[in-house]
Design a protein around this motif. Structure first.
Motif, short mmCIF file in Angstrom:
data_model
loop_
_atom_site.label_atom_id
_atom_site.label_comp_id
_atom_site.label_asym_id
_atom_site.label_seq_id
_atom_site.Cartn_x
_atom_site.Cartn_y
_atom_site.Cartn_z
N ALA A 183 22.79 10.43 31.75
CA ALA A 183 22.50 9.20 32.50
C ALA A 183 21.10 8.67 32.21
N ASP A 184 20.15 9.55 31.87
CA ASP A 184 18.82 9.05 31.52
C ASP A 184 18.60 9.01 30.01
N GLY A 185 19.70 8.99 29.27
CA GLY A 185 19.61 8.86 27.82
C GLY A 185 18.97 10.03 27.14
N ALA A 186 19.25 11.24 27.64
CA ALA A 186 18.72 12.48 27.05
C ALA A 186 17.20 12.40 26.90
N ASN A 187 16.55 11.98 27.97
CA ASN A 187 15.10 11.75 27.89
C ASN A 187 14.33 13.01 27.56
N LEU A 211 26.51 8.10 22.67
CA LEU A 211 26.10 8.32 24.06
C LEU A 211 26.29 7.03 24.85
N ASP A 212 26.94 7.14 26.00
CA ASP A 212 27.16 6.01 26.90
C ASP A 212 26.53 6.37 28.24
N ARG A 213 25.36 5.81 28.50
CA ARG A 213 24.62 6.17 29.71
C ARG A 213 25.39 5.81 30.97
N ARG A 214 25.96 4.62 31.00
CA ARG A 214 26.62 4.15 32.22
C ARG A 214 27.88 4.95 32.53
N ALA A 215 28.61 5.31 31.50
CA ALA A 215 29.82 6.10 31.72
C ALA A 215 29.52 7.58 31.89
N GLY A 216 28.29 8.02 31.56
CA GLY A 216 27.95 9.43 31.66
C GLY A 216 28.67 10.27 30.63
N ASP A 246 24.24 -0.60 21.48
CA ASP A 246 23.93 -1.77 22.31
C ASP A 246 23.00 -1.27 23.41
N THR A 247 21.70 -1.37 23.19
CA THR A 247 20.74 -0.80 24.13
C THR A 247 20.83 -1.44 25.50
N GLU A 248 21.20 -2.70 25.57
CA GLU A 248 21.32 -3.37 26.87
C GLU A 248 22.44 -2.76 27.70
N ARG A 249 23.49 -2.33 27.06
CA ARG A 249 24.62 -1.72 27.75
C ARG A 249 24.50 -0.21 27.86
N GLY A 250 23.44 0.36 27.29
CA GLY A 250 23.24 1.80 27.36
C GLY A 250 24.14 2.58 26.43
#
Length: 723
Positions: free
Chosen positions: A374-378, A570-575, A555-559
């Motif tokens: 969810a945090d983009g593998a920060n 990786l899809d941040r919003r879908a987890g 698509d960085t805007e869509r995560g």
């Protein structure tokens, strides 16, 4: 290892017993955890460890990657076993145990090991300086020899404990002691560190016939673990006390005096000096608040970088004078601009990173229960931006910590992206990566704990997958390298926490990234200086140049982030994180609203979050052709009788005890290929193959439950027979 910090008191109406008694959780039945040769979990046939000798000494090869001395053009990937034993976790094994343990590490796919806090073990209970426990020293020597015989190289900390080899301390694994700071400041501390290297690394090992410092198996020495001045100051900061140790004031004033001609010149640069502050009398104060931005803080950071560079060079010379030929690194945490400058001249870069860090084991310790996807593998991205391109990069510690319910993600996030980045060593931190059996009597073996992955079936499933994705090389390295140009001290700002911006570290989800000196920047990439841009601009330039395929779905805007290789999405919003390679297909998901099609494997539905992976396990792996595949299904695991202070299970009250409980779960799976006959057999945590629980002919589709008649497990064997 991260320091233990005092947890703030939290007052709640009452404790919340964890629902471990629910029928959704089932107890692990396995006791022995030793694999037998030929088990589906024995990877030694296709991940063999060879002999360690002069020809196979690890060096920096072509492109700045680890390689054997005789073949510098062939980069290696090293899967690392963290050996951070203490008396609470059983300490170093006896000779027979060392033989079994080293053999098991080789079967699991490990080819390098890191000794962490060996100094603390050697000095535990000792009252005199350098009075090593002879039994512990003998066990360490024997273990090193056993590891070498099994083709496992060594990484050793020159110093782990801030107590060093001083006698008379019983808190050697805690964050007390000032030796790490004093190494930068006074000659007695430096001499103590030098003597420690001479007496431990420089002492002949009777089981190898050579001192570790001159052994071909010693690949890397980390001069001192987490030894940065700023970080050490944070560790030792206490309420009501100054932010920085007064021992820094004199050296800082001396450094300022060389830089500025007078107090007036210093005041012109800083904009202010106290009435009692004079450069000529050495009375300039350290910053009162490390989190307050100021020109004073900027100069302090510049001083730290210079002092750390001098320290690393001095300590490195000690090792070289002792005959050491391997790699040297230090300052292996904190991905700030300041620490990046301190690491600039090192031979190799080492970094530690954690997702959902936990401060200790005491009641009241807390984590946030958030997903790394969810945090983009920060936690991966922030160390990716600390790498200096052209040097070996070693992840000396990483973990997605217990009891976080999303830690199944770690088995996909770190090995997949470490492979994409082309990193050289990957080391998931723990007391040890494996145990030989459940039920050992030691305090840290009586329950799953943070920093103790060996007892955790979820963490172990992740390490199994890491051996395939990372060491075997199932995930390919990126064909793109995006450098972040570093000018030097002029990049320092007034914020001591400044680091590469997240808008740019997102690029690590798509391609390789790292730091380069600014004077090499133009030759390194055909796009503008990254720090002045966002990820979108850099990606557009890469697409325009043809470096990044035009059909890349990022698509960085869509995560949404797709690697340039097309293997990772990786899809941040879908987890969700998906990996599709010829040899392995896998997905980690916090939700599954629609099927996931990975190519050969399709995940139709699941009754909860988890990790599913399918890997061919043969010498020339291909899911499209293999008749023997390992299926991993990991959900969550807890101790029996865990108690939390809150309903969200963030704050621990009692870790409970064994047996470990696995959360029951099922997934519906299908393959795009069929067979005359196929079977699904549970594989115990010890590698035992049990009778099939699913079978069929023709198309392959089935519901898989981790609650088998033989006990819960995370492993299954899929076997196909041709007609």
């Amino acid at each position: 290892m991260r320091p233990r910090l005092a947890a703030a008191a939290i007052f709640l109406a009452g404790f919340v017993p964890w629902a471990g008694a629910s029928d959704q959780w089932v107890a692990v039945r396995d006791v022995s955890l030793e694999f037998q040769s030929g088990s589906p979990l024995d990877f030694s046939a296709f991940l063999p460890n060879g002999a360690i000798d002069a020809d196979h000494r690890l060096i920096t090869g072509e492109g700045g990657h680890l390689a054997h001395a005789k073949s510098p053009d062939k980069p290696l990937r090293m899967l690392c076993a963290s050996l951070a034993w203490s008396p609470a976790s059983g300490g170093f094994p006896d000779h027979e145990g060392a033989e079994r343990y080293a053999r098991q590490l080789a079967l699991h796919g490990y080819n390098i090991a890191r000794l962490h806090f060996a100094d603390a073990s050697l000095m535990s209970g000792r009252q005199k300086d350098f009075d090593f426990n002879p039994y512990t020293l003998d066990r360490i020597h024997y273990l090193l020899a056993a590891l070498k015989r099994n083709g496992i190289y060594w990484i050793i900390d020159g110093l782990s404990s801030p107590r060093g080899a001083y006698g008379g301390y019983d808190d050697r694994w805690d964050a007390n002691g000032d030796l790490k700071l004093r190494l930068h400041l006074d000659e007695e501390a430096f001499a103590h560190w030098r003597t420690l290297q001479e007496k431990f690394l420089g002492r002949v090992n009777p089981y190898t016939g050579v001192a570790p410092i001159r052994d071909d198996a010693l690949a890397l020495v980390i001069l001192a673990n987490e030894n940065g001045i700023e970080f050490d100051s944070v560790v030792h900061e206490r309420p009501g006390e100054p932010a920085y140790d007064q021992a820094l004031a004199g050296p800082f004033n001396a450094w300022l005096a060389k830089r500025y001609a007078s107090s007036d010149r210093l005041a012109q640069t800083w904009g202010e000096l106290g009435d009692d502050e004079r450069l000529e009398t050495g009375t300039v104060r350290l910053p009162a608040d490390r989190y307050g931005d100021s020109a004073r803080m900027r100069d302090l950071q510049a001083f730290f970088s210079e002092a750390e560079g001098v320290s690393a060079a001095r300590m490195s010379k000690v090792l070289r004078d002792l005959g050491y030929r391997g790699l040297i690194s230090t300052y292996n945490n904190w991905p700030t601009v300041q620490t990046a400058l301190a690491r600039r001249d090192l031979e190799a870069v080492t970094m530690n990173t954690y997702h959902d860090w936990v401060g200790g084991y005491a009641p009241g310790s807390a984590l946030s229960q958030v997903s790394s996807i969810a945090d983009g593998a920060n936690y991966m991205r922030r160390i990716a931006a600390a790498r200096w391109l052209g040097k070996p990069f070693i992840v000396s510690e990483h973990d997605h910590l217990f009891w976080n319910r999303y830690r199944y993600e770690a088995g996909l996030v770190m090995p997949a992206y470490a492979s994409l980045q082309g990193w050289d060593v990957l080391c998931r931190h723990g007391h040890g990566p494996i145990v030989l059996a459940y039920g050992e009597r030691y305090p840290h073996k009586k329950a799953m704990l943070p920093y103790a992955i060996a007892l955790d079936p979820v963490a172990r499933a992740g390490e199994t997958l890491a051996a395939l994705l990372y060491r075997r090389g199932d995930v390919a390295a990126s064909g793109i390298s995006i450098p972040f140009a570093v000018r030097g001290e002029e990049d320092l700002g007034e914020d001591m926490q400044a680091r590469e911006p997240e808008r740019l570290t997102e690029l690590a989800l798509i391609a390789g990234i790292g730091l380069v000196p600014a004077d090499r920047f133009e030759d390194a990439v055909g796009v503008a200086q990254p720090r002045t841009q966002g990820a979108g601009e850099v990606l557009s330039a890469l697409r325009d140049s043809g470096s990044l395929p035009h059909d890349n779905q990022t698509d960085t805007e869509r995560g949404i982030y797709e690697s340039d290789t097309g293997q990772i999405r990786l899809d941040r919003r879908a987890g969700q994180l998906r990996v599709s390679t010829p040899a392995t297909e896998a997905a980690a998901f916090s939700s599954l609203r629609e099927p996931i099609d990975l190519g050969v494997l399709r995940i139709e539905q699941a009754d909860g979050n988890g990790l599913v992976a399918l890997s061919a396990i043969n010498r020339q792996p291909s899911l499209a052709q293999s008749r023997r595949m390992l299926l991993i299904f990991a959900t969550d695991a807890r101790n029996s009788g865990m108690v939390f202070r809150d309903s969200e299970e963030k704050i621990i009250e009692d870790f409970g005890s064994l047996p470990v409980l696995l959360r029951k779960g099922h997934v519906d799976l299908a393959l795009s290929r069929g067979a005359a006959r196929w079977t699904i057999s549970p594989v115990g945590l010890d590698g035992t193959v049990y009778p099939p629980v699913r079978s069929g002919a023709g198309p392959i589709a089935f519901r898989l439950s981790n609650d088998t008649p033989y006990g819960p497990t995370t492993y299954f064997l899929l076997e196909l027979e041709d007609g």
